[in-house]
Design a protein around this motif. Structure first.
Motif, mmCIF file in Angstrom:
data_model
loop_
_atom_site.group_PDB
_atom_site.id
_atom_site.type_symbol
_atom_site.label_atom_id
_atom_site.label_comp_id
_atom_site.label_asym_id
_atom_site.label_seq_id
_atom_site.Cartn_x
_atom_site.Cartn_y
_atom_site.Cartn_z
ATOM 1 N N LYS A 123 27.995 12.006 56.750
ATOM 2 C CA LYS A 123 28.205 13.032 57.784
ATOM 3 C C LYS A 123 29.353 13.927 57.323
ATOM 4 O O LYS A 123 30.379 13.441 56.865
ATOM 5 C CB LYS A 123 28.581 12.400 59.123
ATOM 6 N N ALA A 124 29.188 15.229 57.475
ATOM 7 C CA ALA A 124 30.197 16.202 57.034
ATOM 8 C C ALA A 124 31.248 16.414 58.119
ATOM 9 O O ALA A 124 31.363 17.486 58.701
ATOM 10 C CB ALA A 124 29.525 17.505 56.652
ATOM 11 N N ILE A 125 32.037 15.403 58.366
ATOM 12 C CA ILE A 125 33.028 15.431 59.436
ATOM 13 C C ILE A 125 34.166 16.407 59.135
ATOM 14 O O ILE A 125 34.665 17.083 60.026
ATOM 15 C CB ILE A 125 33.571 14.013 59.675
ATOM 16 N N TYR A 126 34.577 16.490 57.877
ATOM 17 C CA TYR A 126 35.716 17.325 57.497
ATOM 18 C C TYR A 126 35.275 18.615 56.803
ATOM 19 O O TYR A 126 36.039 19.235 56.082
ATOM 20 C CB TYR A 126 36.664 16.528 56.597
ATOM 21 N N TYR A 127 34.060 19.031 57.065
ATOM 22 C CA TYR A 127 33.459 20.204 56.420
ATOM 23 C C TYR A 127 34.293 21.483 56.533
ATOM 24 O O TYR A 127 34.487 22.167 55.534
ATOM 25 C CB TYR A 127 32.060 20.391 57.019
ATOM 26 N N PRO A 128 34.820 21.842 57.693
ATOM 27 C CA PRO A 128 35.579 23.097 57.785
ATOM 28 C C PRO A 128 36.851 23.117 56.931
ATOM 29 O O PRO A 128 37.337 24.173 56.580
ATOM 30 C CB PRO A 128 35.936 23.216 59.264
ATOM 31 N N TRP A 129 37.398 21.951 56.583
ATOM 32 C CA TRP A 129 38.643 21.885 55.819
ATOM 33 C C TRP A 129 38.410 21.569 54.346
ATOM 34 O O TRP A 129 39.367 21.530 53.587
ATOM 35 C CB TRP A 129 39.562 20.820 56.416
#
Length: 152
Positions: A113-119
Protein backbone atom coordinates in the motif's frame (compact mmCIF):
# COMPACT_ATOMS: atom_id res chain seq x y z
CA UNK A 1 28.19 33.01 -5.74
CA UNK A 2 25.30 30.93 -7.00
CA UNK A 3 25.47 27.14 -6.54
CA UNK A 4 23.14 24.92 -8.52
CA UNK A 5 21.11 22.27 -6.75
CA UNK A 6 22.81 19.59 -8.87
CA UNK A 7 26.28 20.78 -7.81
CA UNK A 8 25.24 20.89 -4.17
CA UNK A 9 23.69 17.42 -4.20
CA UNK A 10 26.63 16.00 -6.12
CA UNK A 11 29.08 17.28 -3.55
CA UNK A 12 27.24 15.93 -0.50
CA UNK A 13 25.38 12.90 -1.79
CA UNK A 14 27.40 10.44 0.30
CA UNK A 15 27.18 11.66 3.86
CA UNK A 16 29.93 10.53 6.22
CA UNK A 17 28.72 8.24 8.99
CA UNK A 18 31.55 8.60 11.52
CA UNK A 19 30.35 12.00 12.86
CA UNK A 20 26.80 10.63 12.96
CA UNK A 21 27.91 7.71 15.11
CA UNK A 22 29.41 10.13 17.61
CA UNK A 23 26.23 12.24 17.55
CA UNK A 24 24.06 9.15 18.05
CA UNK A 25 26.03 8.07 21.11
CA UNK A 26 25.83 11.58 22.52
CA UNK A 27 22.13 12.02 21.82
CA UNK A 28 21.01 8.41 22.36
CA UNK A 29 18.93 8.60 19.17
CA UNK A 30 18.54 6.90 15.80
CA UNK A 31 20.89 9.37 14.05
CA UNK A 32 23.02 6.63 12.47
CA UNK A 33 19.94 4.82 11.16
CA UNK A 34 18.66 8.10 9.68
CA UNK A 35 22.05 8.76 8.06
CA UNK A 36 22.00 5.27 6.52
CA UNK A 37 18.47 5.93 5.24
CA UNK A 38 19.68 9.22 3.69
CA UNK A 39 22.53 7.37 1.98
CA UNK A 40 20.17 4.72 0.62
CA UNK A 41 17.93 7.54 -0.63
CA UNK A 42 20.92 9.25 -2.20
CA UNK A 43 19.99 12.75 -1.06
CA UNK A 44 20.48 14.56 2.23
CA UNK A 45 17.18 16.47 2.35
CA UNK A 46 14.69 13.70 3.03
CA UNK A 47 11.72 14.99 4.99
CA UNK A 48 11.57 14.27 8.71
CA UNK A 49 8.18 12.63 8.15
CA UNK A 50 9.68 10.13 5.70
CA UNK A 51 12.70 9.46 7.94
CA UNK A 52 10.38 8.77 10.88
CA UNK A 53 8.22 6.57 8.65
CA UNK A 54 11.28 4.57 7.58
CA UNK A 55 12.24 4.11 11.24
CA UNK A 56 8.72 3.16 12.38
CA UNK A 57 8.04 0.83 9.46
CA UNK A 58 11.45 -0.83 9.78
CA UNK A 59 10.84 -1.49 13.48
CA UNK A 60 7.30 -2.77 12.80
CA UNK A 61 8.47 -5.08 10.03
CA UNK A 62 11.82 -6.35 11.32
CA UNK A 63 12.10 -5.34 15.00
CA UNK A 64 14.63 -3.48 17.12
CA UNK A 65 17.24 -6.26 17.11
CA UNK A 66 17.24 -6.33 13.30
CA UNK A 67 17.58 -2.55 13.21
CA UNK A 68 20.65 -2.73 15.45
CA UNK A 69 22.20 -5.37 13.16
CA UNK A 70 21.29 -3.26 10.11
CA UNK A 71 23.01 -0.19 11.59
CA UNK A 72 26.03 -2.24 12.67
CA UNK A 73 26.42 -3.75 9.18
CA UNK A 74 26.04 -0.47 7.26
CA UNK A 75 27.40 2.13 9.68
CA UNK A 76 30.72 2.89 7.94
CA UNK A 77 32.05 3.04 4.41
CA UNK A 78 30.42 3.47 1.05
CA UNK A 79 26.81 2.31 1.33
CA UNK A 80 26.74 0.43 -1.99
CA UNK A 81 29.81 -1.61 -1.08
CA UNK A 82 28.55 -2.33 2.43
CA UNK A 83 25.21 -3.55 1.07
CA UNK A 84 26.96 -5.81 -1.46
CA UNK A 85 29.03 -7.36 1.34
CA UNK A 86 26.10 -7.70 3.73
CA UNK A 87 24.01 -10.77 4.43
CA UNK A 88 20.90 -11.44 2.33
CA UNK A 89 18.74 -10.30 5.28
CA UNK A 90 20.49 -6.90 5.40
CA UNK A 91 20.22 -6.60 1.61
CA UNK A 92 16.48 -7.28 1.84
CA UNK A 93 16.13 -4.65 4.57
CA UNK A 94 18.03 -2.08 2.47
CA UNK A 95 15.68 -2.82 -0.44
CA UNK A 96 12.73 -2.36 1.93
CA UNK A 97 14.04 1.08 2.92
CA UNK A 98 14.68 2.06 -0.72
CA UNK A 99 11.18 0.97 -1.75
CA UNK A 100 9.60 2.94 1.07
CA UNK A 101 11.67 6.03 0.25
CA UNK A 102 11.04 6.09 -3.50
CA UNK A 103 7.50 4.72 -3.80
CA UNK A 104 6.02 5.29 -0.34
CA UNK A 105 4.89 1.65 -0.28
CA UNK A 106 4.80 -0.67 2.72
CA UNK A 107 3.21 -4.07 3.24
CA UNK A 108 -0.26 -3.95 4.81
CA UNK A 109 -2.65 -6.90 5.02
CA UNK A 110 -0.59 -8.97 2.57
CA UNK A 111 -0.38 -6.28 -0.13
CA UNK A 112 1.78 -3.26 -0.82
CA UNK A 113 0.00 0.00 0.00
CA UNK A 114 1.37 3.44 -0.95
CA UNK A 115 0.86 4.99 2.47
CA UNK A 116 3.72 7.50 2.20
CA UNK A 117 3.20 8.27 -1.50
CA UNK A 118 2.86 12.08 -1.22
CA UNK A 119 6.23 12.33 0.60
CA UNK A 120 8.18 9.74 -1.39
CA UNK A 121 11.45 10.62 -3.10
CA UNK A 122 10.11 9.68 -6.51
CA UNK A 123 8.54 13.13 -6.60
CA UNK A 124 11.84 14.85 -5.81
CA UNK A 125 13.36 13.24 -8.91
CA UNK A 126 10.78 14.92 -11.15
CA UNK A 127 11.36 18.56 -12.04
CA UNK A 128 8.02 18.94 -13.80
CA UNK A 129 5.51 17.53 -11.30
CA UNK A 130 4.52 17.36 -7.65
CA UNK A 131 2.68 14.64 -5.76
CA UNK A 132 -1.02 14.58 -6.65
CA UNK A 133 -3.02 16.51 -4.12
CA UNK A 134 -0.05 18.31 -2.54
CA UNK A 135 -0.20 21.35 -4.82
CA UNK A 136 -3.46 22.57 -3.29
CA UNK A 137 -7.08 21.65 -3.35
CA UNK A 138 -9.48 19.92 -1.02
CA UNK A 139 -8.45 16.26 -1.36
CA UNK A 140 -5.75 13.91 -2.60
CA UNK A 141 -5.87 13.77 -6.41
CA UNK A 142 -8.40 16.60 -6.74
CA UNK A 143 -6.68 17.85 -9.91
CA UNK A 144 -7.66 14.66 -11.78
CA UNK A 145 -11.24 15.89 -11.96
CA UNK A 146 -11.35 18.75 -14.45
CA UNK A 147 -13.94 21.40 -13.59
CA UNK A 148 -16.75 21.73 -16.10
CA UNK A 149 -16.42 25.01 -17.97
CA UNK A 150 -17.98 26.53 -21.03
CA UNK A 151 -14.58 26.57 -22.78
CA UNK A 152 -14.63 22.87 -23.64
Amino acid sequence: MKISRRALLGSISLLPLAPAATRAQALGSNAVFYDIVRQIGGIPDISDHLLDAANDEFLATYGAAAQREFVYALRTGAIAERIKQASPAIQEQAAFVARLLYTGEVMRDGAYKAIYYPWCLGWKSLTFATAPGTCGGPAFGHWAHHPVTGDM
